[in-house]
Motif scaffolding. Structure first.
Motif, PDB file in Angstrom:
ATOM      1  N   PHE A  93      97.936 -12.533 -93.305  1.00 12.91           N
ATOM      2  CA  PHE A  93      98.265 -13.009 -95.402  1.00 12.91           C
ATOM      3  C   PHE A  93      98.887 -12.135 -96.084  1.00 12.91           C
ATOM      4  O   PHE A  93      98.719 -11.339 -96.150  1.00 12.91           O
ATOM      5  CB  PHE A  93      97.409 -13.043 -96.025  1.00 12.91           C
ATOM      6  CG  PHE A  93      97.974 -13.762 -98.058  1.00 12.91           C
ATOM      7  CD1 PHE A  93      98.282 -14.661 -97.437  1.00 12.91           C
ATOM      8  CD2 PHE A  93      97.913 -12.620 -98.890  1.00 12.91           C
ATOM      9  CE1 PHE A  93      98.482 -15.697 -98.774  1.00 12.91           C
ATOM     10  CE2 PHE A  93      98.466 -13.655 -99.742  1.00 12.91           C
ATOM     11  CZ  PHE A  93      98.711 -14.275-100.281  1.00 12.91           C
ATOM     12  N   ASP A  94     101.007 -12.637 -96.544  1.00  3.12           N
ATOM     13  CA  ASP A  94     101.173 -11.931 -96.928  1.00  3.12           C
ATOM     14  C   ASP A  94     101.778 -10.733 -96.043  1.00  3.12           C
ATOM     15  O   ASP A  94     101.929  -9.234 -97.078  1.00  3.12           O
ATOM     16  CB  ASP A  94     100.735 -11.789 -98.411  1.00  3.12           C
ATOM     17  CG  ASP A  94     102.051 -11.566 -99.030  1.00  3.12           C
ATOM     18  OD1 ASP A  94     102.812 -11.897 -98.987  1.00  3.12           O
ATOM     19  OD2 ASP A  94     101.819 -10.711-100.707  1.00  3.12           O
ATOM     20  N   LYS A  95     102.023 -10.252 -95.044  1.00  2.00           N
ATOM     21  CA  LYS A  95     102.265  -9.469 -94.172  1.00  2.00           C
ATOM     22  C   LYS A  95     102.908 -10.143 -93.141  1.00  2.00           C
ATOM     23  O   LYS A  95     103.305 -10.596 -92.664  1.00  2.00           O
ATOM     24  CB  LYS A  95     101.145  -8.798 -93.722  1.00  2.00           C
ATOM     25  CG  LYS A  95      99.704  -8.640 -94.295  1.00  2.00           C
ATOM     26  CD  LYS A  95      99.882  -7.327 -95.436  1.00  2.00           C
ATOM     27  CE  LYS A  95      99.138  -6.514 -96.066  1.00  2.00           C
ATOM     28  NZ  LYS A  95      99.117  -5.511 -97.656  1.00  2.00           N
ATOM     29  N   ALA A 127     105.425 -18.747 -92.044  1.00  2.00           N
ATOM     30  CA  ALA A 127     104.474 -19.085 -93.375  1.00  2.00           C
ATOM     31  C   ALA A 127     103.840 -19.871 -93.371  1.00  2.00           C
ATOM     32  O   ALA A 127     104.210 -21.180 -93.592  1.00  2.00           O
ATOM     33  CB  ALA A 127     105.209 -17.947 -94.671  1.00  2.00           C
ATOM     34  N   GLY A 131     102.689 -19.520-102.149  1.00  4.27           N
ATOM     35  CA  GLY A 131     104.313 -19.470-102.519  1.00  4.27           C
ATOM     36  C   GLY A 131     105.320 -19.901-102.663  1.00  4.27           C
ATOM     37  O   GLY A 131     104.913 -20.900-101.509  1.00  4.27           O
ATOM     38  N   TYR A 135     110.624 -17.710-101.141  1.00  3.57           N
ATOM     39  CA  TYR A 135     109.771 -16.653-100.824  1.00  3.57           C
ATOM     40  C   TYR A 135     108.899 -16.470 -98.681  1.00  3.57           C
ATOM     41  O   TYR A 135     109.558 -15.420 -97.810  1.00  3.57           O
ATOM     42  CB  TYR A 135     108.280 -16.562-102.307  1.00  3.57           C
ATOM     43  CG  TYR A 135     107.280 -14.935-101.153  1.00  3.57           C
ATOM     44  CD1 TYR A 135     108.303 -13.756-101.549  1.00  3.57           C
ATOM     45  CD2 TYR A 135     106.288 -14.823-100.393  1.00  3.57           C
ATOM     46  CE1 TYR A 135     107.192 -12.676-101.191  1.00  3.57           C
ATOM     47  CE2 TYR A 135     105.562 -14.133-100.258  1.00  3.57           C
ATOM     48  CZ  TYR A 135     106.512 -12.810-100.746  1.00  3.57           C
ATOM     49  OH  TYR A 135     105.162 -12.210-100.020  1.00  3.57           O
ATOM     50  N   ASN A 136     108.798 -17.741 -99.184  1.00  6.85           N
ATOM     51  CA  ASN A 136     108.626 -17.998 -97.138  1.00  6.85           C
ATOM     52  C   ASN A 136     109.202 -18.064 -96.825  1.00  6.85           C
ATOM     53  O   ASN A 136     109.275 -17.052 -95.129  1.00  6.85           O
ATOM     54  CB  ASN A 136     107.152 -19.146 -97.488  1.00  6.85           C
ATOM     55  CG  ASN A 136     105.889 -18.780 -98.378  1.00  6.85           C
ATOM     56  OD1 ASN A 136     105.547 -18.016 -98.744  1.00  6.85           O
ATOM     57  ND2 ASN A 136     106.375 -20.761 -98.454  1.00  6.85           N
ATOM     58  N   LEU A 139     109.496 -14.120 -95.642  1.00  2.00           N
ATOM     59  CA  LEU A 139     108.859 -13.444 -94.790  1.00  2.00           C
ATOM     60  C   LEU A 139     108.966 -14.226 -94.265  1.00  2.00           C
ATOM     61  O   LEU A 139     108.264 -13.263 -92.744  1.00  2.00           O
ATOM     62  CB  LEU A 139     107.304 -14.419 -95.432  1.00  2.00           C
ATOM     63  CG  LEU A 139     105.974 -13.865 -95.206  1.00  2.00           C
ATOM     64  CD1 LEU A 139     105.378 -12.329 -95.480  1.00  2.00           C
ATOM     65  CD2 LEU A 139     104.925 -14.643 -95.654  1.00  2.00           C
ATOM     66  N   ARG A 185     100.844 -18.905 -90.066  1.00  2.97           N
ATOM     67  CA  ARG A 185     101.626 -17.448 -90.443  1.00  2.97           C
ATOM     68  C   ARG A 185     101.135 -16.909 -88.806  1.00  2.97           C
ATOM     69  O   ARG A 185     101.162 -16.396 -88.282  1.00  2.97           O
ATOM     70  CB  ARG A 185     100.548 -16.965 -91.292  1.00  2.97           C
ATOM     71  CG  ARG A 185      99.890 -17.175 -92.602  1.00  2.97           C
ATOM     72  CD  ARG A 185      99.272 -16.036 -93.280  1.00  2.97           C
ATOM     73  NE  ARG A 185      98.052 -16.005 -93.014  1.00  2.97           N
ATOM     74  CZ  ARG A 185      96.833 -15.857 -93.161  1.00  2.97           C
ATOM     75  NH1 ARG A 185      96.864 -16.980 -93.871  1.00  2.97           N
ATOM     76  NH2 ARG A 185      96.032 -15.665 -92.462  1.00  2.97           N
TER      77      ARG A 185
END
Length: 192
Positions: A93-95, A127, A131, A135-136, A139, A185
């Protein structure tokens, strides 16, 4: 002559130049394709009993012929070395850090790309739905670039790699739970 008349002439002249530039004309590749089609038709008409042919319906339900050379079709293009190798790599997540368990499969992709310099790969970053869209997208791009960096460190030429981000727009799982988010993800490796 006044400025408005000069402006009108400029607009008309530029419009005419733009329209003339957009007109299509036959190119060398168009005429060579027609010549190749004519040659292949002549060859198929002269063939007595060729078992290398495949038949199919063309435009207007006319019968077309495609000659497939069995030697060329059976030729090893090197993709056999990637049989069974993962093409989807997951992230936390978020990495955007490549997981250790992905490195072996990525090394095989790198080995293939290094040994086949004409091969090209597209890395599609994704992603989950959490979010903002912006942002996605960023990412997904960071994730695709992380895989790209790993491949270039392994010796793959940067010209063989293209990165694309889809953000949250192309989910593989449509649920709203941690299992679906984990599947979304990811970075997918696609060969061109």
């Amino acid at each position: 002559m006044s400025v408005t008349k000069l402006g009108k002439f400029a607009v008309i002249g530029l419009s005419a130049a733009w329209i003339a530039g957009c007109s299509t004309t036959a190119t060398d590749t168009d005429s060579s394709t027609v010549a190749e089609d004519a040659n292949s038709t002549e060859q198929t008409n002269g063939a007595v009993e060729n078992t290398d042919q495949a038949f199919g319906a063309g435009q207007d339900d006319t019968m077309t012929t495609v000659i497939v050379d069995e030697n060329t079709a059976a030729k090893d293009n090197g993709m056999d070395s990637l049989a069974g190798v993962e093409t989807v790599f997951y992230f936390d997540f978020d990495k955007s850090i490549v997981r250790p368990e992905s490195r072996e499969a990525l090394a095989k992709h790198a080995e293939y790309l290094v040994s086949h310099p004409d091969a090209r790969v597209v890395l599609e970053g994704h992603a989950d739905e959490r979010g903002t869209r912006e942002y996605n997208m960023a990412l997904g791009e960071r994730r695709a670039k992380a895989i790209s960096r790993y491949l270039t460190i392994q010796g793959v030429a940067a010209s063989q790699i293209e990165t694309v981000s889809f953000g949250e727009e192309v989910p593989v799982a449509f649920g709203h739970d941690s299992n679906a988010w984990q599947l979304n993800r990811r970075v997918e490796v696609r060969y061109e």
